[in-house]
Design a protein around this motif. Sequence first.
Motif, PDB file in Angstrom:
ATOM      1  N   SER A 136      98.576  -2.745  21.619  1.00 27.42           N
ATOM      2  CA  SER A 136      99.355  -2.166  22.332  1.00 27.42           C
ATOM      3  C   SER A 136      98.986  -0.403  22.381  1.00 27.42           C
ATOM      4  O   SER A 136      98.906   0.039  23.381  1.00 27.42           O
ATOM      5  CB  SER A 136     100.893  -2.184  22.099  1.00 27.42           C
ATOM      6  N   ALA A 137      98.572  -0.138  21.372  1.00 28.53           N
ATOM      7  CA  ALA A 137      98.537   1.180  20.802  1.00 28.53           C
ATOM      8  C   ALA A 137      97.039   1.643  21.552  1.00 28.53           C
ATOM      9  O   ALA A 137      96.829   2.650  22.108  1.00 28.53           O
ATOM     10  CB  ALA A 137      98.258   1.665  19.377  1.00 28.53           C
ATOM     11  N   GLY A 138      96.033   0.447  21.316  1.00 27.85           N
ATOM     12  CA  GLY A 138      94.671   0.798  21.863  1.00 27.85           C
ATOM     13  C   GLY A 138      95.000   0.684  23.406  1.00 27.85           C
ATOM     14  O   GLY A 138      94.007   1.478  23.964  1.00 27.85           O
ATOM     15  N   GLN A 139      95.461  -0.152  23.946  1.00 23.59           N
ATOM     16  CA  GLN A 139      95.595  -0.120  25.522  1.00 23.59           C
ATOM     17  C   GLN A 139      96.186   1.143  26.200  1.00 23.59           C
ATOM     18  O   GLN A 139      95.794   1.701  27.102  1.00 23.59           O
ATOM     19  CB  GLN A 139      96.402  -1.308  26.003  1.00 23.59           C
ATOM     20  N   ALA A 140      97.106   1.781  25.174  1.00 26.48           N
ATOM     21  CA  ALA A 140      97.888   2.901  25.603  1.00 26.48           C
ATOM     22  C   ALA A 140      96.880   4.072  25.500  1.00 26.48           C
ATOM     23  O   ALA A 140      96.772   5.040  26.268  1.00 26.48           O
ATOM     24  CB  ALA A 140      98.962   3.149  24.793  1.00 26.48           C
ATOM     25  N   ALA A 141      96.127   4.065  24.405  1.00 21.88           N
ATOM     26  CA  ALA A 141      95.190   5.146  24.246  1.00 21.88           C
ATOM     27  C   ALA A 141      94.315   5.099  25.377  1.00 21.88           C
ATOM     28  O   ALA A 141      93.812   6.498  25.955  1.00 21.88           O
ATOM     29  CB  ALA A 141      94.399   5.199  23.029  1.00 21.88           C
ATOM     30  N   LEU A 142      93.583   3.874  25.884  1.00 19.63           N
ATOM     31  CA  LEU A 142      92.628   4.058  26.525  1.00 19.63           C
ATOM     32  C   LEU A 142      93.258   4.463  28.268  1.00 19.63           C
ATOM     33  O   LEU A 142      92.682   5.317  28.811  1.00 19.63           O
ATOM     34  CB  LEU A 142      92.109   2.672  26.871  1.00 19.63           C
ATOM     35  N   PHE A 143      94.244   4.054  28.504  1.00 17.78           N
ATOM     36  CA  PHE A 143      94.990   4.630  29.830  1.00 17.78           C
ATOM     37  C   PHE A 143      94.989   5.870  29.885  1.00 17.78           C
ATOM     38  O   PHE A 143      94.953   6.482  30.716  1.00 17.78           O
ATOM     39  CB  PHE A 143      96.076   3.831  29.953  1.00 17.78           C
ATOM     40  N   LEU A 144      95.821   6.225  28.748  1.00 20.38           N
ATOM     41  CA  LEU A 144      96.000   7.890  28.685  1.00 20.38           C
ATOM     42  C   LEU A 144      95.010   8.745  28.722  1.00 20.38           C
ATOM     43  O   LEU A 144      95.054   9.822  29.284  1.00 20.38           O
ATOM     44  CB  LEU A 144      96.890   8.128  27.650  1.00 20.38           C
ATOM     45  N   ALA A 145      93.935   8.339  28.172  1.00 18.94           N
ATOM     46  CA  ALA A 145      92.715   9.211  28.195  1.00 18.94           C
ATOM     47  C   ALA A 145      92.055   9.448  29.677  1.00 18.94           C
ATOM     48  O   ALA A 145      91.515  10.498  29.664  1.00 18.94           O
ATOM     49  CB  ALA A 145      91.825   8.448  27.543  1.00 18.94           C
ATOM     50  N   HIS A 146      92.612   8.691  30.576  1.00 23.36           N
ATOM     51  CA  HIS A 146      92.031   9.046  32.154  1.00 23.36           C
ATOM     52  C   HIS A 146      93.033  10.218  32.668  1.00 23.36           C
ATOM     53  O   HIS A 146      92.993  10.541  33.764  1.00 23.36           O
ATOM     54  CB  HIS A 146      91.770   7.835  32.901  1.00 23.36           C
TER      55      HIS A 146
ATOM     56  N   SER B 106     109.823  14.199  24.463  1.00 26.36           N
ATOM     57  CA  SER B 106     108.461  14.110  24.281  1.00 26.36           C
ATOM     58  C   SER B 106     107.977  12.735  23.464  1.00 26.36           C
ATOM     59  O   SER B 106     106.810  12.673  22.961  1.00 26.36           O
ATOM     60  CB  SER B 106     108.111  15.304  23.253  1.00 26.36           C
ATOM     61  N   VAL B 107     108.649  11.976  23.371  1.00 25.69           N
ATOM     62  CA  VAL B 107     108.532  10.618  22.487  1.00 25.69           C
ATOM     63  C   VAL B 107     108.665   9.481  23.476  1.00 25.69           C
ATOM     64  O   VAL B 107     109.515   9.251  24.015  1.00 25.69           O
ATOM     65  CB  VAL B 107     109.121  10.297  21.070  1.00 25.69           C
ATOM     66  N   TYR B 108     107.418   8.651  23.241  1.00 23.45           N
ATOM     67  CA  TYR B 108     107.521   7.492  24.295  1.00 23.45           C
ATOM     68  C   TYR B 108     107.233   6.178  23.647  1.00 23.45           C
ATOM     69  O   TYR B 108     106.543   6.211  22.716  1.00 23.45           O
ATOM     70  CB  TYR B 108     106.623   7.878  25.529  1.00 23.45           C
ATOM     71  N   TYR B 109     107.826   5.093  24.149  1.00 21.64           N
ATOM     72  CA  TYR B 109     107.330   3.784  23.691  1.00 21.64           C
ATOM     73  C   TYR B 109     106.698   2.941  24.538  1.00 21.64           C
ATOM     74  O   TYR B 109     106.651   1.465  24.456  1.00 21.64           O
ATOM     75  CB  TYR B 109     108.849   3.129  23.018  1.00 21.64           C
ATOM     76  N   ALA B 110     106.232   3.608  25.712  1.00 17.90           N
ATOM     77  CA  ALA B 110     105.367   2.723  26.707  1.00 17.90           C
ATOM     78  C   ALA B 110     104.408   3.595  27.074  1.00 17.90           C
ATOM     79  O   ALA B 110     104.620   4.919  27.135  1.00 17.90           O
ATOM     80  CB  ALA B 110     106.136   2.198  27.654  1.00 17.90           C
ATOM     81  N   ALA B 111     103.138   3.110  27.771  1.00 15.20           N
ATOM     82  CA  ALA B 111     102.403   4.204  28.325  1.00 15.20           C
ATOM     83  C   ALA B 111     101.935   3.496  29.843  1.00 15.20           C
ATOM     84  O   ALA B 111     101.109   2.712  30.178  1.00 15.20           O
ATOM     85  CB  ALA B 111     100.859   4.111  27.869  1.00 15.20           C
TER      86      ALA B 111
ATOM     87  N   ILE C 165     104.154   0.908  16.664  1.00 11.51           N
ATOM     88  CA  ILE C 165     104.040   0.515  15.393  1.00 11.51           C
ATOM     89  C   ILE C 165     104.760  -0.805  14.791  1.00 11.51           C
ATOM     90  O   ILE C 165     105.328  -1.047  13.772  1.00 11.51           O
ATOM     91  CB  ILE C 165     104.717   1.641  14.257  1.00 11.51           C
ATOM     92  N   GLY C 166     104.716  -1.649  15.975  1.00 14.90           N
ATOM     93  CA  GLY C 166     105.208  -2.945  15.864  1.00 14.90           C
ATOM     94  C   GLY C 166     106.594  -2.869  16.416  1.00 14.90           C
ATOM     95  O   GLY C 166     107.247  -2.151  16.958  1.00 14.90           O
ATOM     96  N   ALA C 167     107.073  -4.165  16.257  1.00  9.74           N
ATOM     97  CA  ALA C 167     108.479  -4.435  17.036  1.00  9.74           C
ATOM     98  C   ALA C 167     109.342  -5.305  16.198  1.00  9.74           C
ATOM     99  O   ALA C 167     108.998  -5.980  15.410  1.00  9.74           O
ATOM    100  CB  ALA C 167     108.027  -5.265  18.319  1.00  9.74           C
TER     101      ALA C 167
END
Length: 556
Positions: free
Chosen positions: A384-394, A358-363, A468-470
């Motif tokens: 990275s978090a912002g792009q993931a949120a926008l992609f997943l929202a679809h 259930s835990v992912y580090y890519a979207a 959360i950073g790398a």
Amino acid sequence: MRWPDELLESPDLQGAYPRLSDVQMRTLGAHGERRPAHRDDVLFAEGDPCAAFFVVLSGKVATVKGYGVDDQVIRVHGAGRFLGELNVLTGQASFITAVVAEDGEVLAVPVDELRRLVAGDEILGDLVLRAYLIRRSMLIGLGAGFRIVGSRYSPDCRRLREFAARNRLPHQWIDLEQDAEVERFLRRMGVTPAETPVVIWRGELVLRNPTIAELARAIGLPAPSTREAVCDLLIVGAGPAGLAAAVYGASEGLGTVVLDSVALGGQAGTSSRIENYLGFPAGISGGELAERAMIQARKFGAELCVPAEACTLREHEGHHLVTLKEGTTVHARTLLIVTGVRYRRLVVPGLERFEATSVYYAATAFEAQMCSRDPVVVVGGGNSAGQAALFLAHHVASVRLLVRDGELTRNMSRYLAVEIEQHPGIQVMLNTQVQRLVGRETLEAVVAEHNVTGERFTVEARAMFVFIGAEPYTRWLANEVALDSRGYILTGLDAARSGRKGVPDSTGRPFPLETSRAGVFAAGDVRNGSIKRVASAVGEGAMAVRLVHEHLQLRG
């Protein structure tokens, strides 16, 4: 196969099946061989490498999924159309079978000739590449290729599925949790739970819980071999910096080898859309950018090997030796380290229990499929978090973006923050940190805390995405080159000031991207002081090749 009395040609979809012009047909005809094509002839088969680029001159050819087993016709092509998909250019095995459905004639152009032709003909090259990229995406959607049979709760199943998804390999997943009949069948065949997941390829090859390397070999991905000869440039890491270096190095005559442990594209390859990369005003996905760069690099003769995980580095008689996880050692005159960074893990109780499910580090499309129609949380406040949120929202029921800071624009580009704030499917929760994960076999909710008021609350979530950073991926280097206190590689003047013995100290050395060891360079996110942008990484990769030339010239 049984063919209908009237077999209609499939319509062109989104430019995937264009018809060649008369001029293009004549150009290809001068470099190929005309062959008669009789009904039921197989031009290329699933699981075999494609040695030729086929053009239909007359008659009809069908592409078939599961030939000899399911016999599912995907498309039918008539005169003027060409066959194949991305594997023709990459050297992978074919994921479908091409069968002559109506007597006629085909043109077979050797793949090496095709690569040379498209390199010199921009219009033909763009036509073929665009069609092949679209066809690969279609094959992935159709579930062509190999089958992965396993449980959604199995870490090994996720490992194989992630590898297939990151490398954009057409495949189908059969979930044992949803198909009890398949589970009973495996039991009757003597397959134990410890031997799952199972990979089935061409209806005959069965791999029981294979390693990534075993799966890669089975489907024809090029693997590194023990090299007696020494390559001019060895590139460890195939993100934007590594792929750029591969293109420039190979195109300028250097014997170039590229290694990556997971997939081409690096962290950028997991991005659903890169919107601020020069030359792509509508944006481009990280996967497509990586595929285009890979084809360029191969066109110039670069050797790309995936999976190939570097484990150690040492020097011997002036050469740089990199030993891989499989035991192979690659020898190089110069080395470019572009291993990038790995996302940090959240320090919360129970994280390990849910990381396999259930835990992912890519979207990417893979992760979106895993949690389709479920509520999810995205943790992080950067791009990275912002792009993931926008992609997943679809793709999912709802997205909650948990941000530790009090402002979204503190670490995120303004254009991205505005887009997120205006999206109805994303709820931004500022000053919020995850404290605990809740669930049995899979995640059910996260317990979060407002870091100003101290209030705790529960957020429903079936999946958590962490950005959360790398941290730099440099553990495999041990003490071979100078690193800063955070593990990033020191280059140029910083390497000169490191105090290490053996640092090149002639005029102008170390070069700007050179490490504390002569002939070893670093570029992209793994380098101390780098700018964490795709365009910057590409520029550094190209710059590194120029410095490699200077180093080799000084060595004579």
